[in-house]
Each structure stands twice: as C-alpha cells, then as structure tokens.
Motif scaffolding. Structure first.
Motif, mmCIF file in Angstrom:
data_model
loop_
_atom_site.group_PDB
_atom_site.id
_atom_site.type_symbol
_atom_site.label_atom_id
_atom_site.label_comp_id
_atom_site.label_asym_id
_atom_site.label_seq_id
_atom_site.Cartn_x
_atom_site.Cartn_y
_atom_site.Cartn_z
ATOM 1 N N UNK A 166 0.828 -1.208 0.000
ATOM 2 C CA UNK A 166 0.000 0.000 0.000
ATOM 3 C C UNK A 166 0.863 1.259 0.000
ATOM 4 N N UNK A 167 1.979 1.216 0.715
ATOM 5 C CA UNK A 167 2.880 2.371 0.729
ATOM 6 C C UNK A 167 3.497 2.596 -0.647
ATOM 7 N N UNK A 168 3.916 1.522 -1.286
ATOM 8 C CA UNK A 168 4.479 1.642 -2.624
ATOM 9 C C UNK A 168 3.433 2.194 -3.585
ATOM 10 N N UNK A 169 2.209 1.668 -3.503
ATOM 11 C CA UNK A 169 1.139 2.137 -4.381
ATOM 12 C C UNK A 169 0.844 3.614 -4.144
ATOM 13 N N UNK A 170 0.862 4.033 -2.874
ATOM 14 C CA UNK A 170 0.599 5.432 -2.545
ATOM 15 C C UNK A 170 1.705 6.335 -3.089
ATOM 16 N N UNK A 171 2.946 5.923 -2.944
ATOM 17 C CA UNK A 171 4.066 6.709 -3.453
ATOM 18 C C UNK A 171 4.034 6.788 -4.977
ATOM 19 N N UNK A 172 3.689 5.680 -5.619
ATOM 20 C CA UNK A 172 3.577 5.692 -7.074
ATOM 21 C C UNK A 172 2.477 6.626 -7.542
ATOM 22 N N UNK A 173 1.369 6.655 -6.794
ATOM 23 C CA UNK A 173 0.278 7.555 -7.153
ATOM 24 C C UNK A 173 0.703 9.013 -7.011
ATOM 25 N N UNK A 174 1.477 9.298 -5.974
ATOM 26 C CA UNK A 174 1.987 10.660 -5.783
ATOM 27 C C UNK A 174 2.859 11.066 -6.975
ATOM 28 N N UNK A 175 3.714 10.151 -7.404
ATOM 29 C CA UNK A 175 4.592 10.477 -8.534
ATOM 30 C C UNK A 175 3.788 10.675 -9.819
ATOM 31 N N UNK A 176 2.750 9.871 -10.011
ATOM 32 C CA UNK A 176 1.909 10.035 -11.192
ATOM 33 C C UNK A 176 1.195 11.380 -11.178
ATOM 34 N N UNK A 177 0.678 11.751 -10.006
ATOM 35 C CA UNK A 177 -0.029 13.024 -9.875
ATOM 36 C C UNK A 177 0.893 14.208 -10.184
ATOM 37 N N UNK A 178 2.181 14.049 -9.895
ATOM 38 C CA UNK A 178 3.135 15.140 -10.103
ATOM 39 C C UNK A 178 3.841 15.044 -11.456
ATOM 40 N N UNK A 179 3.535 14.014 -12.206
ATOM 41 C CA UNK A 179 4.177 13.856 -13.496
ATOM 42 C C UNK A 179 5.627 13.442 -13.401
ATOM 43 N N UNK A 180 5.991 12.756 -12.328
ATOM 44 C CA UNK A 180 7.372 12.306 -12.145
ATOM 45 C C UNK A 180 7.545 10.899 -12.699
ATOM 46 N N UNK A 208 13.789 14.192 -3.022
ATOM 47 C CA UNK A 208 14.397 13.528 -4.173
ATOM 48 C C UNK A 208 14.076 14.272 -5.464
ATOM 49 N N UNK A 209 12.841 14.732 -5.588
ATOM 50 C CA UNK A 209 12.438 15.517 -6.756
ATOM 51 C C UNK A 209 13.255 16.813 -6.829
ATOM 52 N N UNK A 210 13.373 17.493 -5.677
ATOM 53 C CA UNK A 210 14.140 18.745 -5.624
ATOM 54 C C UNK A 210 15.617 18.500 -5.956
ATOM 55 N N UNK A 211 16.163 17.423 -5.412
ATOM 56 C CA UNK A 211 17.571 17.099 -5.634
ATOM 57 C C UNK A 211 17.828 16.770 -7.104
ATOM 58 N N UNK A 212 16.869 16.088 -7.720
ATOM 59 C CA UNK A 212 16.982 15.761 -9.137
ATOM 60 C C UNK A 212 17.015 17.026 -9.997
ATOM 61 N N UNK A 216 20.203 18.387 -11.961
ATOM 62 C CA UNK A 216 19.918 18.135 -13.384
ATOM 63 C C UNK A 216 20.208 16.679 -13.752
ATOM 64 N N UNK A 217 19.801 15.794 -12.869
ATOM 65 C CA UNK A 217 19.975 14.355 -13.083
ATOM 66 C C UNK A 217 18.637 13.645 -12.920
ATOM 67 N N UNK A 218 18.469 12.570 -13.665
ATOM 68 C CA UNK A 218 17.239 11.786 -13.561
ATOM 69 C C UNK A 218 17.178 11.090 -12.203
ATOM 70 N N UNK A 219 15.967 10.799 -11.773
ATOM 71 C CA UNK A 219 15.788 10.094 -10.506
ATOM 72 C C UNK A 219 16.098 8.616 -10.733
#
Length: 235
Positions: A166-180, A208-212, A216-219
C-alpha cells in the motif's frame, strides 16, 4: 560535490484528501462527518454523547495526527488543536469552539490531565465534539484513572498502518499526480533504507524531486543513495 540543503523535516499541508486511507475507510468517513457537523445543525442535534467523543490510537507515523490536523483545517476557526506544548488556556471550554482536538494525550503531564478531564465534562454538559489521539488503547494508557475512563467513553479507532504494498502504491500515485518518472526499484529501496512512515516517505520523495532538479539528473537508484548518504551525514 557540494551538498544541496534539503529540509526533510518540513511538514506538508495535511488534509483528508492527502490521507492515504488503507484500512481506515470507516474512520476517515467518521472524521469527515465530524467536519460537516460544524456547519450542519441536524448532525449536531442528533449526536449522542458516545458519538461526540472519539479516540484514535496507533504507533507514531500511522496518521492519527494527520487526521486531527486535517479535521482542524476543515472546521477552521471553530476547531482548537491542543498539543502537549499548548498553553493552559487552550484547555478552557469556549462556546465559540465546536471541536476540541487533543493530540498525543498519552504525553500529558499531571496538570494537563486534570484540565483535559474537566474539558471532557464541560463538552458533555454544554455541547461540542472531542477527538483525542494516543499511542495505546485507553485501558493501557498510564494516565489518571478518571481521564482514562473519559477517553473510553466514545468511539475508539485503531489507525491501521499501511502495508508495504500500500505504501508503494501510494508513493507511485503521488509520482503520477506530479508527473514524475521514478522507477519502482527506487520506491522499494526508499522503503527498506529510510524511515517507513508515510509522512517521512512523502518528504523524502519531495526532497528527491528537488535534488533531481538541482543536480539536473534523472531520478535513479544511485541518486537516491547519494541523497540518503547526505541525509545520514547530518544526523
């Protein structure tokens, strides 16, 4: 390489929408109903004493504080969020306040326990709602007996932590919502090598998004490891 300052302690805005439900669907609906009660007089008139007092318990990081903050945000000026570091006046009953939200009740010291007990009685006599949170069920709390009894008056909910899936699914949904674009392997590594509660994982995802962007590097997994190494070096 120069380290980039990242604030992993910053709290994100907490709302019902940002709460990952998991096995807490009934509790979430109850909290939303409480929020509606601040403006719906029919709910207020029809509420029994047992429905006006809620107690949420769970280990740290499961989301009980998130729910209290979300309820406070939804209710607005009619809600009062009381913490262990709140002034004594916050425990005073006020007709202008409809919702009293007492977080970490298990950490109250003696004088605060007495004040909370008195507040319970005033709410029961004069109206309002009270939601408290703690790490254990009321019967197992090391508090004054009269306060423990009050905490067990109403509805008691355990806030269930999310499973790893469930945590993985939630994190994946967050990334999808942000276009990551974040590989699932990065999520799994984060879950197994960092703090496991959702607030911490969400903050790490933001970092991690901010650091990327800053580097200027991919996650990727190496980028996450680099960030985690920086974070561990600050501790």
């Amino acid at each position: 390489m120069k380290q980039i300052p990242l604030d992993l302690s910053a709290e994100q805005p907490q709302s019902f929408d940002s709460f990952v439900t998991g096995r807490n669907a009934e509790l979430l609906e109850r909290m939303k109903l409480l929020a509606q009660a601040s403006v719906d007089t029919s709910i207020q008139a029809g509420s029994a004493n047992t429905d006006r007092f809620l107690y949420l318990w769970a280990e740290a990081g499961a989301g009980k504080s998130h729910l209290l903050h979300a309820l406070a945000t939804s209710v607005g000026a009619k809600a009062r969020l009381i913490r262990t570091d709140s002034p004594e006046s916050d425990f005073d009953y006020s007709p202008q306040i409809t919702h009293y939200l007492l977080d970490d009740v298990d950490q109250l010291f003696e004088e605060q326990q007495i004040a909370a007990f008195n507040l319970f009685n005033q709410i029961r006599e004069q109206g309002g709602w009270m939601v408290c949170s703690g790490t254990l069920p009321p019967t197992r709390l090391e508090l004054r007996e009269d306060l423990r009894t009050r905490l067990g008056w109403g509805l008691i909910y355990q806030v269930h932590d999310l499973s790893d899936d469930e945590k993985i699914a939630a994190l994946l949904q967050i990334t999808l919502d942000r276009g990551l674009e974040i590989p699932p392997a990065v999520m799994m590594y984060m879950l197994t090598h960092y703090r496991r509660d959702m607030p911490s994982l969400s903050r790490m995802l933001d970092a991690l998004d901010h650091y990327s962007l800053a580097t200027k590097r991919a996650i990727t997994l190496p980028l996450l490891r680099e960030l985690l190494q920086q974070e561990s070096g600050k501790q």
